[in-house]
Write a protein that holds these residues in place. Structure first.
Motif, PDB file in Angstrom:
ATOM      1  N   ILE B  61       0.871  -1.183   0.000  1.00  0.00           N
ATOM      2  CA  ILE B  61       0.000   0.000   0.000  1.00  0.00           C
ATOM      3  C   ILE B  61       0.908   1.234   0.000  1.00  0.00           C
ATOM      4  O   ILE B  61       1.839   1.311   0.812  1.00  0.00           O
ATOM      5  N   GLU B  65       0.700   8.652   3.832  1.00  0.00           N
ATOM      6  CA  GLU B  65       0.604   9.404   5.097  1.00  0.00           C
ATOM      7  C   GLU B  65       1.923   9.416   5.852  1.00  0.00           C
ATOM      8  O   GLU B  65       2.014   9.989   6.940  1.00  0.00           O
ATOM      9  N   PHE B  71       2.370   2.776  13.915  1.00  0.00           N
ATOM     10  CA  PHE B  71       0.990   3.096  13.550  1.00  0.00           C
ATOM     11  C   PHE B  71       0.338   1.912  12.842  1.00  0.00           C
ATOM     12  O   PHE B  71      -0.757   1.478  13.197  1.00  0.00           O
ATOM     13  N   TRP B  72       1.020   1.386  11.846  1.00  0.00           N
ATOM     14  CA  TRP B  72       0.402   0.343  11.032  1.00  0.00           C
ATOM     15  C   TRP B  72       0.195  -0.947  11.810  1.00  0.00           C
ATOM     16  O   TRP B  72      -0.826  -1.621  11.659  1.00  0.00           O
ATOM     17  N   ALA B  75      -2.760  -0.403  14.009  1.00  0.00           N
ATOM     18  CA  ALA B  75      -4.009  -0.357  13.225  1.00  0.00           C
ATOM     19  C   ALA B  75      -4.441  -1.760  12.814  1.00  0.00           C
ATOM     20  O   ALA B  75      -5.626  -2.115  12.898  1.00  0.00           O
TER      21      ALA B  75
END
Lengths: 288, 158
Positions: B61, B65, B71-72, B75
């Motif tokens: 992906i 951002e 973060f990923w 998430a």
């Protein structure tokens, strides 16, 4: 007839049936909810289910009802066999009454989720992790079958990731229907045995052919009844849950329309990455 | 004029390549005993299957951002635990043969005998986020686990 019965294709349900006897009450129930109550009311199960003598009496009445049905065919051999069966069964059934109840559960849910395709995946995931399977799927709805013992858990799982707007749970009691079939099957098997004995004693070809034809007819009836029993057993072993999903209105839409309720709980942040909604083992294994 | 056309064409080709999933710059060695699926799109940029039903897939992906691996991985973990179907079975850092650092998130589903195993390993570079997924029925996955781990260590993302 023995009271200790085994239902073809019903090994899971026979053990689970007891555990779900306190699930949705017998008959049909329809619930529309605004606030989500528990998955199925804990209404008391009909008392006849736990009354062993009552169960036996019902079984005997089923057997008794079958006698005229068979006599109507005008076959004396079958009538005799039924009478023998009923007599044998009466003492055994009273002593060991059947405690098993065969219920077919169906649930229809209408629910809101953030992302409908992901919600459908989650329903399938929930079912497969519970030993169930996908029955049908469209763009906005999914039907899964789950083992009857995990029916409530499955409904709870769907509620955990969606907002249920409408719930309709039905329990169809097919115990008597199943027992009817069982008695008819036992009788037909007795008839079959007697016919086989007649066939062995046949003195000429005409007699043998007549008995043979009758045997074939009885065999077909046995196959039909066994098939029907398997079908009922399977329907009872796996409950059916149909979930129709709708996209949840986005918070900004509500704000734009001035519809944000004063006491609405804070919405859960939804990350704007579609890939996150596509994660999951079913998709990895089944991706096309 | 000719060189301008050539330069424009090359830039366009690069841009198209970067946009096309098949051109995402990563490499993963297909595990032994697995077959690489020739056209894994639209869901995956890479997908391989074992004969006994274990799958490995990679999604790339664009990291528009500039989000971090922390973060990923958060998430992904939050998404998987949201429905309650995935039970966490461990999270650890992984380092590939080329020294790239990723985050391995492991989950189990259903009961231990008949359930499933599902891993997501997250790699993040300046331009791309890579989600390396692996999973299957737990019993089958146990057979393939060593090969899957070796494949993940072979990962190289640009």
């Amino acid at each position: 007839m023995s009271a200790a019965r085994s239902y073809p294709g019903y090994s899971m349900a026979s053990s689970a049936a007891g555990s779900v006897a306190s699930e949705p009450s017998r008959g049909s129930e329809s619930t529309s909810v605004d606030s989500a109550p528990s998955a199925a009311p804990e209404a008391a199960a009909p008392t006849t289910r736990s009354e062993s003598v009552g169960g036996a009496a019902r079984l005997l009445s089923v057997a008794a009802r079958n006698v005229p049905a068979r006599a109507a065919h005008g076959n004396t051999v079958r009538t005799t066999a039924v009478a023998g069966n009923t007599t044998e069964g009466s003492s055994a059934a009273v002593q060991q009454a059947p405690a098993q109840v065969l219920l077919i559960y169906n649930a229809q849910l209408v629910a809101q989720v953030d992302h409908v395709p992901a919600g459908i995946d989650q329903v399938i995931e929930a079912a497969t992790t519970m030993g169930g399977f996908l029955a049908t799927r469209t763009d906005t709805s999914v039907t899964v079958r789950v083992p009857v013992g995990r029916f409530r858990e499955a409904l709870g799982r769907v509620e955990s990731f969606s907002t249920v707007l409408n719930r309709n749970v039905q329990a169809e009691d097919v115990t008597e229907q199943f027992h009817d079939l069982e008695v008819r099957l036992a009788n037909l098997r007795s008839v079959q045995t007697r016919l086989q004995q007649f066939l062995a004693r046949a003195t000429n070809v005409t007699e043998a052919l007549t008995v043979e034809r009758e045997l074939e007819r009885v065999g077909q009836q046995i196959d039909e009844i066994e098939g029907r029993m398997r079908f009922l057993g399977n329907r009872a072993a796996f409950s059916t849950i149909t979930v129709t999903l709708m996209a949840r209105p986005q918070a900004n839409t509500l704000v734009a329309r001035g519809l944000t309720p004063m006491h609405e709980p804070l919405p859960e942040t939804s990350l704007p990455f579609e890939v996150l909604e596509q994660l999951g083992l079913p998709r990895l294994l089944l991706s096309r | 004029m000719k060189s301008l056309v050539r330069t424009t064409f090359a830039a366009l080709a690069l841009a198209l390549c970067a946009a096309a999933p098949a051109c995402t710059p990563f490499h993963l060695r297909t595990p032994d005993g697995f077959a690489r699926i020739s056209d894994p799109r639209p869901s995956y940029d890479y997908r391989a299957l074992s004969a006994y039903g274990v799958a490995v897939g990679v999604r790339a992906i664009p990291n528009r951002e500039n989000a971090s691996i922390a973060f990923w991985s958060e998430a992904v973990d939050r998404r998987l635990q949201r429905g309650g179907a995935y039970r966490p079975a461990g999270a650890s850092d992984v380092r590939t043969e080329r020294g790239q650092v990723g985050k391995s998130l492991r989950y189990s589903m259903g009961d231990p005998q008949n359930g499933g195993t599902y891993w997501v390993t997250v790699f993040v570079t300046r331009d791309w986020v890579y989600l390396v997924e692996a999973g299957g029925a737990s019993a089958s996955f146990a057979r393939a686990q060593g090969e899957v781990e070796r494949a993940i260590r072979s990962f190289e993302g640009g």
